[in-house]
Scaffold this active site. Structure first.
Site, PDB file in Angstrom:
ATOM      1  N   SER A  17      27.585  36.454 -11.012  1.00  0.00           N
ATOM      2  CA  SER A  17      27.873  37.643 -11.832  1.00  0.00           C
ATOM      3  C   SER A  17      26.948  37.616 -13.031  1.00  0.00           C
ATOM      4  CB  SER A  17      29.330  37.586 -12.319  1.00  0.00           C
ATOM      5  OG  SER A  17      29.545  38.526 -13.355  1.00  0.00           O
TER       6      SER A  17
ATOM      7  N   TYR B  22      36.015  32.879 -16.734  1.00  0.00           N
ATOM      8  CA  TYR B  22      35.423  33.645 -15.629  1.00  0.00           C
ATOM      9  C   TYR B  22      33.901  33.472 -15.635  1.00  0.00           C
ATOM     10  CZ  TYR B  22      33.770  37.325 -12.590  1.00  0.00           C
ATOM     11  OH  TYR B  22      33.118  37.993 -11.583  1.00  0.00           O
TER      12      TYR B  22
HETATM   13  P1  NDP Z   1      37.962  42.574  -4.971  1.00  0.00           P
HETATM   14  O1  NDP Z   1      39.115  42.256  -5.846  1.00  0.00           O
HETATM   15  O2  NDP Z   1      37.855  43.923  -4.393  1.00  0.00           O
HETATM   16  O3  NDP Z   1      37.887  41.523  -3.761  1.00  0.00           O
HETATM   17  C1  NDP Z   1      38.146  40.168  -3.952  1.00  0.00           C
HETATM   18  C2  NDP Z   1      38.372  39.521  -2.593  1.00  0.00           C
HETATM   19  O4  NDP Z   1      38.585  38.117  -2.808  1.00  0.00           O
HETATM   20  C3  NDP Z   1      39.604  40.059  -1.897  1.00  0.00           C
HETATM   21  O5  NDP Z   1      39.305  40.255  -0.535  1.00  0.00           O
HETATM   22  C4  NDP Z   1      40.626  38.945  -2.045  1.00  0.00           C
HETATM   23  O6  NDP Z   1      41.454  38.915  -0.872  1.00  0.00           O
HETATM   24  C5  NDP Z   1      39.729  37.717  -2.070  1.00  0.00           C
HETATM   25  N1  NDP Z   1      40.378  36.593  -2.730  1.00  0.00           N
HETATM   26  C6  NDP Z   1      40.748  36.470  -4.021  1.00  0.00           C
HETATM   27  N2  NDP Z   1      41.356  35.288  -4.217  1.00  0.00           N
HETATM   28  C7  NDP Z   1      41.359  34.654  -3.013  1.00  0.00           C
HETATM   29  C8  NDP Z   1      41.838  33.408  -2.559  1.00  0.00           C
HETATM   30  N3  NDP Z   1      42.451  32.550  -3.390  1.00  0.00           N
HETATM   31  N4  NDP Z   1      41.685  33.090  -1.263  1.00  0.00           N
HETATM   32  C9  NDP Z   1      41.082  33.947  -0.407  1.00  0.00           C
HETATM   33  N5  NDP Z   1      40.600  35.133  -0.783  1.00  0.00           N
HETATM   34  C10 NDP Z   1      40.739  35.486  -2.070  1.00  0.00           C
HETATM   35  O7  NDP Z   1      36.664  42.207  -5.835  1.00  0.00           O
HETATM   36  P2  NDP Z   1      35.100  42.396  -5.542  1.00  0.00           P
HETATM   37  O8  NDP Z   1      34.850  42.717  -4.146  1.00  0.00           O
HETATM   38  O9  NDP Z   1      34.545  43.279  -6.586  1.00  0.00           O
HETATM   39  O10 NDP Z   1      34.609  40.931  -5.897  1.00  0.00           O
HETATM   40  C11 NDP Z   1      34.065  40.042  -4.956  1.00  0.00           C
HETATM   41  C12 NDP Z   1      33.298  38.970  -5.692  1.00  0.00           C
HETATM   42  O11 NDP Z   1      32.283  39.545  -6.482  1.00  0.00           O
HETATM   43  C13 NDP Z   1      34.126  38.115  -6.633  1.00  0.00           C
HETATM   44  O12 NDP Z   1      33.697  36.776  -6.535  1.00  0.00           O
HETATM   45  C14 NDP Z   1      33.772  38.667  -8.011  1.00  0.00           C
HETATM   46  O13 NDP Z   1      33.895  37.715  -9.033  1.00  0.00           O
HETATM   47  C15 NDP Z   1      32.333  39.061  -7.797  1.00  0.00           C
HETATM   48  N6  NDP Z   1      31.817  40.092  -8.697  1.00  0.00           N
HETATM   49  C16 NDP Z   1      32.463  41.288  -8.837  1.00  0.00           C
HETATM   50  C17 NDP Z   1      31.958  42.246  -9.699  1.00  0.00           C
HETATM   51  C18 NDP Z   1      32.625  43.562  -9.939  1.00  0.00           C
HETATM   52  O14 NDP Z   1      32.347  44.174 -10.980  1.00  0.00           O
HETATM   53  N7  NDP Z   1      33.457  44.051  -9.059  1.00  0.00           N
HETATM   54  C19 NDP Z   1      30.704  42.006 -10.420  1.00  0.00           C
HETATM   55  C20 NDP Z   1      30.137  40.704 -10.206  1.00  0.00           C
HETATM   56  C21 NDP Z   1      30.667  39.800  -9.354  1.00  0.00           C
HETATM   57  P3  NDP Z   1      43.005  38.575  -0.854  1.00  0.00           P
HETATM   58  O15 NDP Z   1      43.603  39.056  -2.141  1.00  0.00           O
HETATM   59  O16 NDP Z   1      43.515  39.298   0.349  1.00  0.00           O
HETATM   60  O17 NDP Z   1      43.055  37.094  -0.696  1.00  0.00           O
HETATM   61  C1  8X3 Z   2      32.027  41.079 -12.981  1.00  0.00           C
HETATM   62  C2  8X3 Z   2      31.067  41.730 -13.899  1.00  0.00           C
HETATM   63  O1  8X3 Z   2      30.596  42.299 -16.324  1.00  0.00           O
HETATM   64  O2  8X3 Z   2      32.909  42.376 -15.594  1.00  0.00           O
HETATM   65  O3  8X3 Z   2      31.605  39.821 -12.647  1.00  0.00           O
HETATM   66  O4  8X3 Z   2      31.817  40.287 -15.929  1.00  0.00           O
HETATM   67  S1  8X3 Z   2      31.638  41.641 -15.513  1.00  0.00           S
END
Ligand code: NDP
Ligand code: 8X3
Length: 339
Positions: free
Chosen positions: A224, A237
């Site tokens: 991120s 985070y």
């Molecule tokens: P979502 O919340 O849409 O998806 C997160 C996914 O992670 C879900 O499918 C959830 O599934 C799974 N998950 C969470 N905890 C667990 C666990 N303990 N075991 C198994 N699965 C888990 O978020 P995003 O798609 O946006 O995020 C995906 C990744 O990208 C993350 O690592 C996030 O930090 C990163 N990211 C996101 C950004 C954003 O702005 N959205 C920006 C930068 C990075 P379930 O709950 O069914 O287990």
């Molecule tokens: C998610 C992006 O800017 O919310 O990783 O940290 S930010």
């Protein structure tokens, strides 16, 4: 790797059949493009001729074209008569929403086999059922924090998903944006256990399978911008994502010679359930986060990851940071209460 018999459609009928044996994987052999294979062509007289070249795309489960030794005869079209184990498989953690779900759809569309994980069983089952009309899918309802469960799930992968070409370490979350002194230590534990330890377990458990694929295999770790820049409320985070970045770089050192690539993808503002989770289901805060921002969409991330996994096998993108055009950097904060 196993062999593959192919019928050669040499227009001049100089050769009638090819026996192609995929010799042991090493740096020169797997991947896209022209590669040497142990390829014997039998002429009509039964003479064995070797040293052909095959053009093979890992995205397509077969030989696309074989250039036989009688190259001038334009013998290039071969029909594989035996399905073999070259189908690419991608393992995606956190496929029940956001980036993971978009990636599952993108890779399914391209014919990759999928191993999809997540904790929400209903959602995972529905996605697996939907995508299984397009490709082979195996769902694992598992919490990435549970090391024993991850070990069992991965050890029990069916043979057809045994070799993994792509790992998308995507499961992750942020909890809250309160300043550190107000934070709940349980939330910090959850972020470390998921974003750091879950990613660590998945990676270590799948490394042998990625190495078995060899050249052309990729690990894409979801970092991120929070791992690159400090901002208020990011504390643990952001620190977990800084771990992801350094772990990925260090992994590259240890994977030298295996052909396995490692990339950290570092997105900024993206619209997904991520913010609902972060704001504990507060829809108003979610809406305010994305209002008017034209945030990056999960589909944009899936397209980027698909591109990363399909770059030429000799190229490693170490890290890739993405932001929506609407997002830039804030200035430094200064405390002006000092006199
Ligand atoms: P979502 O919340 O849409 O998806 C997160 C996914 O992670 C879900 O499918 C959830 O599934 C799974 N998950 C969470 N905890 C667990 C666990 N303990 N075991 C198994 N699965 C888990 O978020 P995003 O798609 O946006 O995020 C995906 C990744 O990208 C993350 O690592 C996030 O930090 C990163 N990211 C996101 C950004 C954003 O702005 N959205 C920006 C930068 C990075 P379930 O709950 O069914 O287990
Ligand atoms: C998610 C992006 O800017 O919310 O990783 O940290 S930010």
């Amino acid at each position: 790797m196993t062999g593959l018999a192919a019928i050669c459609s040499c227009p001049q009928k100089m050769c009638v059949a090819l026996w192609i044996r995929w010799v042991k994987l090493n740096a020169a052999q797997a991947g896209c493009g022209l590669m040497p294979v142990e390829c014997f062509s039998y002429s009509r007289q039964g003479r064995k001729v070797d040293s052909s070249y095959a053009c093979w795309s890992p995205a397509w489960p077969g030989i696309l074209a074989v250039y036989c030794p009688y190259r001038n005869h334009g013998c290039v079209a071969c029909e594989p008569n035996q399905e073999k184990e070259m189908t690419s498989t991608v393992f995606i953690t956190g496929a029940t929403s956001g980036f993971g779900e978009a990636c599952a759809r993108k890779f399914a569309e391209a014919g990759w086999s999928l191993v999809l994980t997540g904790r929400r069983e209903e959602r995972l089952n529905a996605l697996c059922a939907e995508l299984s009309t397009q490709t082979k899918v195996h769902g694992l309802v598992v919490d990435v924090r549970d090391r024993a469960a991850m070990e069992t799930a991965i050890a029990g992968l069916p043979a057809e998903f045994a070799t993994i070409r792509g790992l998308i370490n995507n499961a992750g979350l942020a909890l809250g944006v309160d300043p550190a002194p107000k934070c709940d230590l349980d939330d910090w534990d959850t972020m470390v256990d998921t974003n750091v330890k879950g990613l660590m377990y998945t990676t270590r458990l799948l490394l042998p399978r990625l190495i078995a694929h060899g050249r052309g295999a990729s690990i894409i770790n979801l970092g991120s911008i929070a791992g690159n820049y400090a901002y208020p409320g990011s504390h643990v985070y952001g620190a977990t994502k800084a771990f992801v970045k350094q772990f990925s770089l260090n992994l590259r050192c240890d994977l030298i010679g295996t052909g396995v690539r490692v990339t950290t993808l570092e997105p900024g503002l993206c619209e997904s359930e991520f913010s609902l989770v972060r704001f504990a289901g507060d829809q108003e805060r979610y809406d305010a986060t994305y209002a008017g921002a034209e945030a990056i969409q999960p589909q944009d991330i899936a397209d980027t990851i698909f591109w990363l996994m399909n770059t030429p096998a000799h190229v490693n993108v170490n890290s890739l940071e993405l932001m929506p055009v609407s997002q830039t950097w804030a200035g430094f904060a200064i405390d002006r209460t000092r006199g």
